[in-house]
Design an enzyme around this catalytic site. Structure first.
Site, PDB file in Angstrom:
ATOM      1  N   CYS A 135      45.646  36.348  33.846  1.00 58.99           N
ATOM      2  CA  CYS A 135      46.781  36.239  34.570  1.00 58.99           C
ATOM      3  C   CYS A 135      47.777  36.581  33.850  1.00 58.99           C
ATOM      4  O   CYS A 135      48.928  36.979  34.295  1.00 58.99           O
ATOM      5  CB  CYS A 135      46.961  34.898  35.278  1.00 58.99           C
ATOM      6  SG  CYS A 135      46.620  33.553  34.208  1.00 58.99           S
ATOM      7  N   GLN A 168      43.342  25.483  31.467  1.00 62.68           N
ATOM      8  CA  GLN A 168      42.555  25.414  30.218  1.00 62.68           C
ATOM      9  C   GLN A 168      42.938  24.054  29.829  1.00 62.68           C
ATOM     10  O   GLN A 168      41.956  23.217  29.193  1.00 62.68           O
ATOM     11  CB  GLN A 168      43.213  26.457  29.392  1.00 62.68           C
ATOM     12  CG  GLN A 168      42.462  26.480  27.968  1.00 62.68           C
ATOM     13  CD  GLN A 168      43.024  27.519  26.983  1.00 62.68           C
ATOM     14  OE1 GLN A 168      43.141  28.632  27.449  1.00 62.68           O
ATOM     15  NE2 GLN A 168      42.921  27.366  25.662  1.00 62.68           N
ATOM     16  N   HIS A 197      43.764  34.901  28.672  1.00 60.05           N
ATOM     17  CA  HIS A 197      44.129  34.796  30.311  1.00 60.05           C
ATOM     18  C   HIS A 197      44.218  36.317  30.817  1.00 60.05           C
ATOM     19  O   HIS A 197      45.340  36.645  30.596  1.00 60.05           O
ATOM     20  CB  HIS A 197      45.194  33.830  30.705  1.00 60.05           C
ATOM     21  CG  HIS A 197      44.521  32.223  30.345  1.00 60.05           C
ATOM     22  ND1 HIS A 197      44.327  31.373  31.065  1.00 60.05           N
ATOM     23  CD2 HIS A 197      44.492  31.638  28.766  1.00 60.05           C
ATOM     24  CE1 HIS A 197      44.200  30.220  30.571  1.00 60.05           C
ATOM     25  NE2 HIS A 197      44.154  30.537  29.101  1.00 60.05           N
ATOM     26  N   CYS A 201      41.215  30.944  36.669  1.00 63.09           N
ATOM     27  CA  CYS A 201      42.624  30.168  36.724  1.00 63.09           C
ATOM     28  C   CYS A 201      42.853  29.861  38.132  1.00 63.09           C
ATOM     29  O   CYS A 201      42.655  30.838  39.189  1.00 63.09           O
ATOM     30  CB  CYS A 201      43.672  31.247  36.116  1.00 63.09           C
ATOM     31  SG  CYS A 201      45.306  30.837  36.875  1.00 63.09           S
ATOM     32  N   GLU A 202      43.074  28.811  38.405  1.00 65.28           N
ATOM     33  CA  GLU A 202      43.387  28.115  39.727  1.00 65.28           C
ATOM     34  C   GLU A 202      44.405  28.506  40.347  1.00 65.28           C
ATOM     35  O   GLU A 202      45.053  28.387  41.517  1.00 65.28           O
ATOM     36  CB  GLU A 202      43.057  26.600  39.933  1.00 65.28           C
ATOM     37  CG  GLU A 202      44.173  26.055  39.107  1.00 65.28           C
ATOM     38  CD  GLU A 202      43.974  24.342  38.931  1.00 65.28           C
ATOM     39  OE1 GLU A 202      44.846  23.639  38.892  1.00 65.28           O
ATOM     40  OE2 GLU A 202      42.694  23.890  39.094  1.00 65.28           O
ATOM     41  N   HIS A 203      45.589  29.247  39.450  1.00 70.67           N
ATOM     42  CA  HIS A 203      46.860  29.811  39.910  1.00 70.67           C
ATOM     43  C   HIS A 203      46.917  31.014  40.607  1.00 70.67           C
ATOM     44  O   HIS A 203      47.463  31.212  41.445  1.00 70.67           O
ATOM     45  CB  HIS A 203      48.044  29.506  38.888  1.00 70.67           C
ATOM     46  CG  HIS A 203      48.030  28.076  38.363  1.00 70.67           C
ATOM     47  ND1 HIS A 203      48.446  27.911  36.958  1.00 70.67           N
ATOM     48  CD2 HIS A 203      47.852  26.872  38.924  1.00 70.67           C
ATOM     49  CE1 HIS A 203      48.772  26.511  37.019  1.00 70.67           C
ATOM     50  NE2 HIS A 203      48.141  25.992  38.087  1.00 70.67           N
ATOM     51  N   HIS A 204      46.033  31.984  40.024  1.00 71.32           N
ATOM     52  CA  HIS A 204      46.135  33.188  40.432  1.00 71.32           C
ATOM     53  C   HIS A 204      44.568  33.842  40.661  1.00 71.32           C
ATOM     54  O   HIS A 204      44.379  34.985  40.999  1.00 71.32           O
ATOM     55  CB  HIS A 204      46.553  34.263  39.210  1.00 71.32           C
ATOM     56  CG  HIS A 204      48.014  33.723  38.974  1.00 71.32           C
ATOM     57  ND1 HIS A 204      48.393  33.184  37.678  1.00 71.32           N
ATOM     58  CD2 HIS A 204      49.286  34.358  39.362  1.00 71.32           C
ATOM     59  CE1 HIS A 204      49.653  32.898  37.818  1.00 71.32           C
ATOM     60  NE2 HIS A 204      50.281  33.649  39.034  1.00 71.32           N
TER      61      HIS A 204
END
Length: 199
Positions: free
Chosen positions: A158, A128, A156, A87-90
């Site tokens: 995250c 995703q 996920h 995940c590019e956010h976390h």
């Protein structure tokens, strides 16, 4: 296909910089990078990231150059392609399976190539929704298929390890292109075949 959907980065992988950043991160969270259990962690992280993010500089066309001429236009489906991504956010993993279908327009690609394309796009920082679209666009562009469908189901970390901490939630995304989007019967055939994989 937009360049951002298929291209990687022009910067080469830098293991020394990854090791340096890992040491800084360990110190930033309150750890001692020099303690016994962590002394080799930066090198291990650098080696693992080289694999985990190995898709960044790969070109999807390189996996899909070889095609085979066919007379059939029947639905081709590859189910349950296992994958992992980050995940590019976390910067936490999400893990799941991908189902891909396409309606050939005179040519098909090798079965393993669809799995390779899935892995290539998954081995990047992702969300995703984008991963689903990138796989569909790559298959559509290279095969010239009359229709392409991609469904991804994933868990996920995250969402499981932090925040709401829901352990059993599964995220599903789909992209339908061409006749897969326009024909309810074709789309239903794909969905029925995917559902049969769960039984």
């Amino acid at each position: 296909m937009e360049p951002s959907q298929v291209g990687g980065t022009s910067s080469p992988y830098d293991p020394a910089l990854v090791q340096h950043a890992t040491r800084q991160l360990l110190a930033a969270i309150g750890e001692d990078p020099s303690r016994n259990g962590l002394q080799e962690t930066p090198q291990r992280v650098a080696r693992s990231y080289a694999e985990i993010f190995g898709g960044l500089n790969e070109d999807p066309a390189a996996h899909l150059q070889k095609t085979f001429e066919v007379d059939t236009d029947g639905l081709v489906v590859v189910k349950d392609i296992e994958f992992y991504s980050m995940c590019e956010h976390h910067l936490l993993p999400f893990i799941g399976r991908c189902h891909v279908a396409y309606l050939p327009a005179g040519k098909v690609i090798g079965l393993s190539k669809i799995a390779r394309i899935t892995d290539m796009f998954a081995r990047r920082l992702q969300i995703q929704e984008n991963l689903t679209l990138q796989i569909a666009n790559a298959v559509a562009e290279v095969t010239g298929a009359k229709g392409v469908g991609v469904i991804i189901e994933a868990r996920h970390m995250c969402m499981m390890m932090r925040g709401v901490q829901k352990q059993n939630s599964v995220m599903s995304t789909s992209v339908m292109l061409g006749r897969m989007r326009d024909s309810a019967a074709t789309r239903q055939e794909f969905l029925a075949l995917v559902s049969s994989a769960r039984e």
